[in-house]
Motif scaffolding. Structure first.
Motif, PDB file in Angstrom:
ATOM      1  N   THR A 139       0.825  -1.206   0.000  1.00 46.87           N
ATOM      2  CA  THR A 139       0.000   0.000   0.000  1.00 46.87           C
ATOM      3  C   THR A 139       0.863   1.262   0.000  1.00 46.87           C
ATOM      4  O   THR A 139       2.038   1.232   0.390  1.00 46.87           O
TER       5      THR A 139
ATOM      6  N   ASN B  83     -11.918  -5.178  -4.343  1.00 48.06           N
ATOM      7  CA  ASN B  83     -12.814  -4.337  -5.107  1.00 48.06           C
ATOM      8  C   ASN B  83     -13.655  -5.223  -6.023  1.00 48.06           C
ATOM      9  O   ASN B  83     -13.175  -5.761  -7.012  1.00 48.06           O
ATOM     10  N   ASP B 148     -10.836  10.445  -4.663  1.00 45.72           N
ATOM     11  CA  ASP B 148     -11.004   9.203  -3.910  1.00 45.72           C
ATOM     12  C   ASP B 148      -9.708   8.777  -3.232  1.00 45.72           C
ATOM     13  O   ASP B 148      -9.717   8.341  -2.085  1.00 45.72           O
ATOM     14  N   LYS B 151      -9.108  11.107  -0.188  1.00 49.79           N
ATOM     15  CA  LYS B 151      -9.998  10.773   0.916  1.00 49.79           C
ATOM     16  C   LYS B 151      -9.496   9.524   1.635  1.00 49.79           C
ATOM     17  O   LYS B 151      -9.370   9.501   2.866  1.00 49.79           O
ATOM     18  N   ARG B 152      -9.172   8.508   0.860  1.00 54.99           N
ATOM     19  CA  ARG B 152      -8.744   7.251   1.480  1.00 54.99           C
ATOM     20  C   ARG B 152      -7.416   7.422   2.202  1.00 54.99           C
ATOM     21  O   ARG B 152      -7.224   6.871   3.287  1.00 54.99           O
ATOM     22  N   GLU B 155      -7.999   9.150   5.420  1.00 51.06           N
ATOM     23  CA  GLU B 155      -8.761   8.318   6.365  1.00 51.06           C
ATOM     24  C   GLU B 155      -8.006   7.045   6.724  1.00 51.06           C
ATOM     25  O   GLU B 155      -8.560   6.169   7.389  1.00 51.06           O
ATOM     26  N   ASN B 156      -6.768   6.933   6.225  1.00 51.25           N
ATOM     27  CA  ASN B 156      -5.972   5.724   6.466  1.00 51.25           C
ATOM     28  C   ASN B 156      -6.629   4.465   5.925  1.00 51.25           C
ATOM     29  O   ASN B 156      -6.422   3.373   6.459  1.00 51.25           O
ATOM     30  N   THR B 157      -7.456   4.606   4.915  1.00 53.10           N
ATOM     31  CA  THR B 157      -7.976   3.427   4.222  1.00 53.10           C
ATOM     32  C   THR B 157      -6.912   3.008   3.210  1.00 53.10           C
ATOM     33  O   THR B 157      -6.464   3.834   2.421  1.00 53.10           O
ATOM     34  N   ILE B 159      -4.595   2.109   0.256  1.00 55.21           N
ATOM     35  CA  ILE B 159      -4.601   2.229  -1.205  1.00 55.21           C
ATOM     36  C   ILE B 159      -3.469   1.349  -1.699  1.00 55.21           C
ATOM     37  O   ILE B 159      -2.312   1.592  -1.370  1.00 55.21           O
TER      38      ILE B 159
END
Lengths: 396, 396
Positions: A139, B83, B148, B151-152, B155-157, B159
Motif C-alpha cells: 500500500t 474491489n 477518492d 480521501k482514502r 482516512e488511512n484506508t 490504497i
C-alpha cells in the motif's frame, strides 16, 4: 549463536534466526542468505565489510550466500535525471562494475562458494500483469513510512512514482531467490522488510532481516560512503589504509575496534581498557590500522605500512629541518592549549590565523596532526611542533 | 462551435477546442477523439449516451472517434480481490463484453466510422523498463490529488500501489493513440488530465479534456450506474423505457430535458417553461419518455409505449377493481397532504404504517406512485387512490 549475533544491530523478528536454523535443519538444507548489491558504485570499503564479514561467518558454517546484483535497476537509473547517483548505466558498465565488485568481494567471501545472480534475469521480461500483481501487495501508506519518502511527502518535495517501485522490486528479488535471510546495513531495514511481506504474499516463508550497524567514515560524522570521500577502501594500498586509519578522530576508536578489526572479544576489551587507562590514542589507532591491513593484505604488509608511516610522518617529516630550540621551562607554570602555545611561539601570526591553521591540519605535534585548537599540551620531555609550512620548534 | 460546446461541463484548457480545430485544419487532418471504455460493464445507459451524443456531433463533422477498450485492465482487475467491481475477466469475457458494447454503441455512433482499439495491444508486452519510464513522469502527490485517493489516504484506508497505476495506464493510452481530445464524464477529469501530462512528457501535443455532466439515475440522487440499479438502458424495451422515465422524481425533469432528449434548444426551453407555468409534471415526463424511445427505437414504438403505459398503469390497473366511493365534499374545507388523506380513508392503519407504505411506493394517486407523504392533494374532479394492495377509493 552468540558469534552469529555479534555486532548485529537488528534481527527481525527477534527470535527469527533460531527459528530459521531449526527450519533448515529439519529440511536438511542450508540457509540461503541474500545480499543486494547496487552496481552503480562498485568500490567496497570497510563499511561494506561490516556486512560482508557477518556473511563470511555464515559462509564458514556452510550456508549459501546469494549476491543479487541490481543490474535491472542500475540500467534504468532515475529516468527523471534528477537523482545524480541514479543515472542509467549501460549493460556493459553494469557488467564491468559487477566484475570489479566480485573481485573485491573475494577480499572477504569465498567466491567459489558464493552464488551471484543478476535481477535483470527476472525483471527484464516481467509482464505488466505480473507487475500489477506485485504492486497490489503493497500500500501507499506503507511506502510512505520509509523515512526518506515520509520526509519528502510531508515537505511537498516531489516523489516520482517509479521511486516507490524500487523497494518493491528489491523485495521481489527475495521472492525470486527464496532466501531465508536478507542482510544489510540498518539503512536497509525498510527495503528488507518489504521482502518479508512480499515473500509472505507469494506463499514463501518470510525471510528474516539482519541489519548491521553503519560504520562512520573518516570524518567521524557521516556514514562511510564513496560519495562523501571518507572511506577506507578494501583495495586501498597498505600505506593508504594506515594513514587513513591514523586520521580518524579519537571518538571513532571504539567503533573501529568493534567493526573493522578481527580481534577476539577479549582482545577488543583489552584494547578499549588500555585506552581508558590513558594509552595514547595514536598507539591504539596504529594497532587498529595494522589489524585492518593484515585482513586485506598481510601481516608483513601491515608492519611495513607502520614503518612507512612512522618514517614519513613522525620522523622524516621532522628530520633535516632546523628546529628553533625553545626552553620548555618558561611554559611549565601554566597549562597550555595547543592554540595558546602556538600563539606564544609564533607571535607574528594572529590568534585567528593560528586557529584556522590548526583546524586545517597545518599544525603537527610530534609528527601528528592535532586538529583541536583547545587540546591540552602536556609539557614534558621533548616536544616538536610544526606550525604552518616552515616553522619548526623543539621545546625541551 | 456553440453546438459543440452545448451541455459540456468542463473544457480544459478553456480555449483548447478552438486551438485544436485550428491546429488540425493547418495539418489538414481531422480531430482524433478518444473515449475510454471499461469492458467490465458493457451495458450502456442514458448516462453514457450523454457522452456518446457529444461524440456523435464530432463524428458527423467528419472527426475520428477512437474507442479504447480497457482490455488489459479488465483482464487484471484488482488482484487484491477487495474491489468487487474489478474482478479479473478472462480474455473471452472481455471480447464478448466488447462486442456487446460495440453493438450498443451503434445506437448512437456510426460504427463503420469509429475506430475500436484494445489497450492490451500495447500494455501486454510493455517491458518493465518502459513502465518505470512511464511511472517516473508522475508524482505521488499528483495522484493523491484525485478525490477518492485523497480521501482514502487521509482516512488511512489502504490504497494498494497498483491502484495508483491505473490512471497512469489510462493516460498512456492517450500517448499511444495520440488523440487530440479525450471525452468523458466529469468524474473522469483527473484521469483525462493525466493523459495530457503524459502526452506532453512523451513529446506529443497534449490532448484537450472535455467532460460531460453526470446524469443522475432514477432515484434522483446518485449518478446513473448499473451497480445502483437506477438506469435506463439503451437496449431497454420501449415499454420499460417509458415506465422508468415516468418514475423519475420531478426534480430531475430539467436535467433529463437537457441531457436525454434530442429536442432543439427552443423546444427544450418551451418544455421547461410549460413546467414552470403549472403543466402536470407527469405530462412532461411522457413527452421526455416518448422522445427517448424515438431516439433508441422509433417514433411509432414511442407512441405504442405511451399507450401501453396509460392502459397498464393509469387505467387498467384501476379497472376491474371495486372502488369505495367517497364523497369528496367532506374533505374540501381543509387542505390535505397525501398522508393526512390516507389516514382519513384508511383509519384501520396507523399513521406510521401509512407513511411507510407511501415511502415504499404502495400508494397510487390516479395510477401514479406518489412517494412524498407530504405531497399536497388537490381535491377536485375525481381522484382515485390505491392504498396498499387491496384498498381502492374513488373520491368525487
Amino acid at each position: 549463536m552468540k558469534e552469529l549475533k555479534e555486532n548485529v544491530e537488528i534481527i527481525l523478528p527477534l527470535n527469527g534466526l533460531e527459528e530459521k536454523l531449526k527450519q533448515v535443519q529439519k529440511e536438511k538444507r542450508k540457509l540461503v542468505i541474500k545480499l543486494g548489491f547496487d552496481p552503480t558504485a562498485p568500490d567496497l570499503h570497510l563499511g561494506h565489510a561490516v556486512v560482508l564479514k557477518k556473511l563470511k561467518q555464515f559462509q564458514d558454517l556452510g550456508h549459501q550466500i546469494v549476491v543479487v546484483v541490481g543490474s535491472f535497476t542500475a540500467r534504468i537509473g532515475d529516468p527523471t535525471g534528477k537523482n545524480k547517483s541514479r543515472k542509467p548505466l549501460s549493460a556493459e558498465v553494469v557488467k564491468q562494475n559487477a566484475e570489479t565488485y566480485i573481485a573485491q568481494l573475494s577480499k572477504v567471501l569465498k567466491i567459489s562458494q558464493t552464488k551471484i545472480v543478476f535481477n535483470s534475469e527476472w525483471l527484464d521480461n516481467l509482464p505488466l500483469s505480473d507487475i500489477i500483481q506485485l504492486l497490489s501487495r503493497v500500500t501507499v501508506a506503507q511506502l510512505m513510512q520509509r523515512n526518506d519518502f515520509n520526509k519528502r511527502f510531508n515537505e511537498n518535495t516531489p516523489i516520482a512514482m517509479h521511486e516507490l517501485t524500487y523497494p518493491i522490486l528489491q523485495g521481489y528479488d527475495s521472492v525470486m531467490i527464496e532466501c531465508d535471510i536478507e542482510m544489510g546495513g540498518t539503512d536497509q531495514l525498510f527495503n528488507c522488510t518489504m521482502g518479508r511481506q512480499l515473500q509472505d504474499a507469494y506463499g514463501i516463508s518470510p525471510q528474516i532481516v539482519m541489519c548491521m550497524p553503519i560504520l562512520r567514515g573518516l570524518d567521524g560524522k557521516e556514514k562511510m560512503s564513496k560519495s562523501l570521500n571518507n572511506t577506507i577502501g578494501l583495495t586501498d594500498k597498505p600505506n593508504e589504509m594506515f594513514g587513513k586509519t591514523m586520521s580518524i578522530p579519537d571518538s571513532l576508536i571504539t567503533e573501529y575496534i568493534d567493526l573493522t578489526t578481527d580481534f577476539t572479544d577479549t582482545e577488543k576489551e583489552k584494547l578499549k581498557e588500555s585506552m581508558d587507562s590513558g594509552v595514547n590514542p595514536m598507539n591504539i589507532k596504529k594497532i587498529i590500522a595494522k589489524n585492518i591491513i593484515s585482513q586485506y593484505h598481510s601481516v608483513s604488509e601491515a608492519e611495513k605500512a607502520e614503518q612507512f608511516f612512522v618514517n614519513q610522518f613522525q620522523q622524516q617529516n621532522f628530520e633535516n629541518k632546523s628546529f628553533v630550540l625553545v626552553d620548555i621551562k618558561q611554559f611549565m607554570n601554566s597549562s597550555f592549549s595547543l592554540l595558546g602555545l602556538c600563539c606564544k611561539l609564533k607571535s607574528d601570526l594572529s590568534r585567528t590565523s593560528i586557529r584556522r591553521l590548526i583546524l586545517q591540519g597545518g599544525v603537527l605535534v610530534n609528527g601528528e596532526k592535532v586538529l583541536n585548537p583547545l587540546e591540552e599540551i602536556i609539557l614534558e620531555g621533548s616536544i616538536k611542533i610544526k606550525i604552518g609550512k616552515r616553522s619548526f620548534y623543539e621545546l625541551k
